[in-house]
Write an enzyme that holds these catalytic residues in place. Sequence first.
Site, PDB file in Angstrom:
ATOM      1  N   HIS A   1      34.000  42.196  36.974  1.00 35.27           N
ATOM      2  CA  HIS A   1      32.603  41.762  37.009  1.00 35.27           C
ATOM      3  C   HIS A   1      31.970  42.145  35.674  1.00 35.27           C
ATOM      4  O   HIS A   1      32.337  43.171  35.080  1.00 35.27           O
ATOM      5  CB  HIS A   1      31.817  42.490  38.118  1.00 35.27           C
ATOM      6  CG  HIS A   1      31.959  41.904  39.489  1.00 35.27           C
ATOM      7  ND1 HIS A   1      32.048  42.696  40.625  1.00 35.27           N
ATOM      8  CD2 HIS A   1      31.993  40.618  39.929  1.00 35.27           C
ATOM      9  CE1 HIS A   1      32.147  41.922  41.695  1.00 35.27           C
ATOM     10  NE2 HIS A   1      32.129  40.660  41.310  1.00 35.27           N
TER      11      HIS A   1
ATOM     12  N   CYS B   1      26.783  48.845  40.612  1.00 28.68           N
ATOM     13  CA  CYS B   1      27.186  47.944  41.715  1.00 28.68           C
ATOM     14  C   CYS B   1      26.457  48.267  43.001  1.00 28.68           C
ATOM     15  O   CYS B   1      26.337  47.415  43.876  1.00 28.68           O
ATOM     16  CB  CYS B   1      28.669  48.066  42.027  1.00 28.68           C
ATOM     17  SG  CYS B   1      29.787  47.917  40.688  1.00 28.68           S
TER      18      CYS B   1
HETATM   19  N1  ARG Z   1      35.172  46.156  46.313  1.00 33.27           N
HETATM   20  C1  ARG Z   1      34.137  45.365  45.733  1.00 33.27           C
HETATM   21  C2  ARG Z   1      34.712  44.042  45.277  1.00 33.27           C
HETATM   22  O1  ARG Z   1      35.806  44.025  44.800  1.00 33.27           O
HETATM   23  C3  ARG Z   1      33.481  46.077  44.597  1.00 33.27           C
HETATM   24  C4  ARG Z   1      32.311  45.342  44.026  1.00 33.27           C
HETATM   25  C5  ARG Z   1      31.705  46.005  42.854  1.00 33.27           C
HETATM   26  N2  ARG Z   1      30.540  45.329  42.457  1.00 33.27           N
HETATM   27  C6  ARG Z   1      30.145  45.066  41.213  1.00 33.27           C
HETATM   28  N3  ARG Z   1      29.004  44.535  41.013  1.00 33.27           N
HETATM   29  N4  ARG Z   1      30.956  45.282  40.196  1.00 33.27           N
HETATM   30  O2  ARG Z   1      34.099  43.002  45.390  1.00 33.27           O
END
Ligand code: ARG
Length: 263
Positions: free
Chosen positions: A162, A256
Amino acid sequence: MHLLMCPPAYFDVAYEINPWMHLDNVPNVDKAKRQWDALYAIITDRIGARVSLIDPQPGLPDMVFTANAGLVEGCVYIPSRFRHAERAGEVPHFERWFQDRQYHRKPLSDGWFEGEGDALSYAGILLAGYGPRSSAAAHPELARILGRDVLSLGLVDGRYYHLDVCFAPLGPNMFAYIPEAFDEAANRALLGLPGEKITLSAEDAQHFGANAVVIGRDIILNTGANSFSAALTERGYHVHETDLSEFLKAGGSAKCLTLILER
Ligand code: ARG
């Protein structure tokens, strides 16, 4: 600053959808709750920002990561379109929360889009990551709905899946990023942006240093991103380090766990 958070009542690692998640390395849920409470206390009591909460839902262990609820600008709410079925069940809960508060829901019709996790404002531009999760196909519509310039940035390293784990806007004139997380064109585009650019070391990156909550001159991040943290202190920021080890097991950290409702 007004943020949305979701208490970790059902937080867990119940599937693997990013390289940090391992079913044989699940979080200690009590510890995770304490860590989340500490983060919440820093944001509210210590810094004085406002936090709204959404009720967690059983069977949706990643709902704590509200950065992926969608993208909010003013009274417009653009819901996420999750790439993985495991997270798609969160959408109706987030949609209802925003609907109950009179936000205008503006859904995208094409592509994947994982909300603020892949869309961050800097210098008046909306920077939007694509590749592992969101797709570039969603960006033209995003620009149209918001009436803003969107800069598409290709993400190439699965660990930094991300935008908010490899890029952090630190203020009007400074940002931090992990160069190797971006493709060549994105690296050129980032170098072309105005302001001071801080690059994260491998050690900082490993500790999710870029996944920082920035509230004016206060910055909250996981412990262990030591050179990044020192660089921020040197530049006059108040750095709040807090242990988020249990959330790192799901591939997330401070940023996050929050979604910006209002700057
Ligand atoms: N386990 C979650 C996923 O893989 C973690 C999300 C983390 N969020 C972020 N905005 N980076 O989707």
